[in-house]
Design an enzyme around this catalytic site. Sequence first.
Site, mmCIF file in Angstrom:
data_model
loop_
_atom_site.group_PDB
_atom_site.id
_atom_site.type_symbol
_atom_site.label_atom_id
_atom_site.label_comp_id
_atom_site.label_asym_id
_atom_site.label_seq_id
_atom_site.Cartn_x
_atom_site.Cartn_y
_atom_site.Cartn_z
ATOM 1 C CG MET A 129 46.441 33.269 43.499
ATOM 2 S SD MET A 129 46.025 34.089 41.948
ATOM 3 C CE MET A 129 47.122 35.505 42.029
ATOM 4 C CB SER B 240 46.812 43.573 39.591
ATOM 5 O OG SER B 240 47.499 42.409 39.184
ATOM 6 C CG MET C 194 49.219 33.540 39.427
ATOM 7 S SD MET C 194 48.391 33.715 37.834
ATOM 8 C CE MET C 194 47.422 35.200 38.137
ATOM 9 C CG ASP D 143 42.398 40.380 42.390
ATOM 10 O OD1 ASP D 143 42.194 40.844 41.252
ATOM 11 O OD2 ASP D 143 43.430 39.748 42.688
#
Length: 231
Positions: A80, A14, A43, A187
């Site tokens: 997200m 990531s 995000m 994750d």
Amino acid sequence: MPQNQPPTYRIAPSILSADFARLGDEIKAVIAGGADWIHFDVMDNHYVPNLTFGPMICQALKPHAKKADGTPVPVDVHLMVQPVDALAAAFADAGADLVSFHPEASGHVHRSVQAIKAKGCKAGLVFNPATPLDVLDWVIEDIDLILIMSVNPGFGGQSFIDSALRKIEQARKRIDASGKDIRLEVDGGIKTDNIARVAAAGADTFVAGSAIFGKPDYKAVIDAMRAELVK
């Protein structure tokens, strides 16, 4: 998958934990170290706290997501965000290979999945630690990836939540029953010392952020993870 054939494991570093000032070099370095996928944590400071990368960053990094011989490395985008559809389309256009989202962030999960697939991307659903898997009853035939969160989304560097192991086992049963080739990704808090337990529960794809980018030698960490997976 035949029972006697070992699973193909994928390590998906990531870049949330990478050095943002050197992202292109970081992606090259982690691919040279053996990364199978590049995991892109998006995000929006709305669905989750924190604000990370938009489609322009994905587009800029896409040319770097390849091995030394030119073989492309899949870009695995975890949204997200809420709402889902416009950003999913933008990331597909920016070069994402897989786009996954949280079902509770979409008003119409089936429609969002179909929209991602229509863009030529693989589609995935993401389940938070307290989110049940029930939505899979209705869409497992349409998806390519299930991502189980073993931390609450929004921050890097958190500790693994053990109840995720039960959820991974349940997701694996659903995948096997469907007969489909669906990746089971995990994750959150994945490290060398717990990756084997996560694999034993049924996962085949492992997102690791600080466990890899927090160390000076990416290849050494990825090699150590692979060694745990074949024990």
